[in-house]
Design an enzyme around this catalytic site. Sequence first.
Site, short mmCIF file in Angstrom:
data_model
loop_
_atom_site.label_atom_id
_atom_site.label_comp_id
_atom_site.label_asym_id
_atom_site.label_seq_id
_atom_site.Cartn_x
_atom_site.Cartn_y
_atom_site.Cartn_z
N ASP A 159 -23.98 10.48 30.91
CA ASP A 159 -24.79 10.24 31.88
C ASP A 159 -24.13 10.27 33.39
O ASP A 159 -24.70 10.39 34.44
CB ASP A 159 -25.21 8.72 31.64
CG ASP A 159 -25.75 8.54 30.17
OD1 ASP A 159 -26.82 9.29 29.94
OD2 ASP A 159 -25.23 8.14 29.39
N HIS A 187 -26.49 3.41 26.93
CA HIS A 187 -26.77 5.14 26.82
C HIS A 187 -28.41 5.18 26.52
O HIS A 187 -28.53 5.58 25.24
CB HIS A 187 -25.82 5.65 26.14
CG HIS A 187 -26.27 7.02 25.94
ND1 HIS A 187 -26.07 8.04 26.63
CD2 HIS A 187 -26.77 7.77 24.61
CE1 HIS A 187 -26.59 9.21 26.44
NE2 HIS A 187 -26.90 9.09 25.00
P1 NAI Z 1 -26.02 17.18 14.76
O1 NAI Z 1 -27.10 16.75 13.81
O2 NAI Z 1 -25.87 18.34 14.97
O3 NAI Z 1 -24.69 16.71 13.69
C1 NAI Z 1 -24.34 15.51 13.53
C2 NAI Z 1 -23.40 15.66 12.11
O4 NAI Z 1 -23.39 14.51 11.69
C3 NAI Z 1 -23.96 16.33 11.12
O5 NAI Z 1 -23.31 17.53 10.68
C4 NAI Z 1 -24.01 15.26 10.07
O6 NAI Z 1 -23.68 15.93 8.68
C5 NAI Z 1 -22.88 14.45 10.24
N1 NAI Z 1 -23.08 12.91 9.81
C6 NAI Z 1 -24.04 12.22 9.84
N2 NAI Z 1 -23.83 11.00 9.27
C7 NAI Z 1 -22.23 11.03 9.09
C8 NAI Z 1 -21.38 10.09 8.58
N3 NAI Z 1 -21.63 8.92 8.06
N4 NAI Z 1 -20.17 10.40 8.52
C9 NAI Z 1 -19.85 11.89 8.93
N5 NAI Z 1 -20.57 12.63 9.64
C10 NAI Z 1 -21.90 12.42 9.53
O7 NAI Z 1 -25.99 16.22 15.68
P2 NAI Z 1 -25.36 16.31 17.16
O8 NAI Z 1 -26.21 16.92 18.21
O9 NAI Z 1 -23.85 16.89 17.05
O10 NAI Z 1 -25.35 14.70 17.78
C11 NAI Z 1 -24.54 13.59 17.27
C12 NAI Z 1 -24.99 12.52 17.69
O11 NAI Z 1 -24.52 12.39 18.97
C13 NAI Z 1 -26.39 12.08 17.64
O12 NAI Z 1 -26.35 10.65 16.90
C14 NAI Z 1 -26.75 12.13 18.91
O13 NAI Z 1 -28.00 11.24 19.14
C15 NAI Z 1 -25.78 11.58 19.67
N6 NAI Z 1 -25.52 12.17 21.23
C16 NAI Z 1 -24.92 10.94 21.95
C17 NAI Z 1 -24.98 11.29 23.30
C18 NAI Z 1 -24.08 10.25 24.26
O14 NAI Z 1 -24.17 10.68 25.64
N7 NAI Z 1 -23.67 9.43 23.60
C19 NAI Z 1 -25.38 12.81 23.79
C20 NAI Z 1 -25.95 13.66 23.05
C21 NAI Z 1 -26.04 13.28 21.72
#
Ligand code: NAI
Length: 328
Positions: A159, A187
């Site tokens: 952000d 966030h």
């Molecule tokens: P994604 O769905 O591509 O990857 C998430 C991965 O985490 C998946 O491979 C899944 O198998 C794994 N996973 C789920 N639960 C798990 C657990 N308990 N232990 C280990 N692995 C686990 O999602 P992406 O795009 O990589 O986003 C990840 C997270 O980041 C989401 O929650 C998203 O909302 C968040 N996010 C946060 C941002 C921020 O600025 N704080 C910005 C963009 C995304």
Amino acid sequence: DVSPAVVTVTGAAGSIGYASLFRIAAGAMLGHDRPVRLRLLELPAAVTAAEGTAMELEDGAFPLLESIDIFDDARTAFDGAQFGLLIGARPRTKGMERAELLAANSAIFAEQGRIINDVAAQDIRVIVVGNPANTNAAVAAANAPDVPGERFTALTRLDHNRAIAQLARRTGTPVGRISRVTIWGNHSASQYPDIFHARVGDTPGAEIAADERWLVEDFIPTVATRGTAIIEARGASSAASAANATIDHVHDWVLGTAGDDWTSVAMPSTGAYGIREGLVSSVPARAAGGRWEIVEGLDINDFSRARIDASVAELEGELDAVAKLSRA
Ligand code: NAI
């Protein structure tokens, strides 16, 4: 410090994981002289995908990358971890209530907090990326009583970077000449990007903020809803920019923020700026000697106060909902 750093990345096979790991291996996060040992945590169903990513990491032949290990068990994955990049989380699926999402994630982050408390290295530093990131970090911190609270942070650097980019675009100032921007609060769409203390080239941010119509109707909503705009355009959520921000966050934490600039970090409140203790709210922070320090004493005008309070109220609501769920 040039001893190898043990870095545990959760959700390693996901989009942000994929965009982060190669840059970590290349030295962008901890410095180009610090070897890294990667420990990847995934859900069992995604372990094979993580193995594929590990094959590609090997094929990068990164001189700094000492080892890659893959786990589907958090207790082993966090063993000896000095850095925890908590990217994996339960995503919000169709028809899922907000309370269900909070409950699912608070269970995951409570467990990871307990495990980090038990098995991570003494100097563990945690950045939570998985949403709802602030509250997930608060839950993890609350479950790790032996780890100083300040070592649990959540990502609002994306952000922060978005706010700098919008200011640069508006004013034609190179991003490198923009400093002292602050993201306050959660966030989420309630976050408040504050430019009243910023410096934009030679112009005080307050002068730019004087165009209140632009500030309220353009700048603040553009920054706060940028994630949605990216999803609409790309058909997928921010990944490379989120990875980049995660790397920036850890980089600055370890190697320090530049000069008298500050950045935005969601960290457990000490009560500064009237934010309730225990909430993980984004605040202005500088890093020196491997520690974040909140920038205190900024003058907060009424315009800013109202917006900070609204986002902090949302954080209170999230944490109270989680507390209620865990008592139920
Ligand atoms: P994604 O769905 O591509 O990857 C998430 C991965 O985490 C998946 O491979 C899944 O198998 C794994 N996973 C789920 N639960 C798990 C657990 N308990 N232990 C280990 N692995 C686990 O999602 P992406 O795009 O990589 O986003 C990840 C997270 O980041 C989401 O929650 C998203 O909302 C968040 N996010 C946060 C941002 C921020 O600025 N704080 C910005 C963009 C995304």
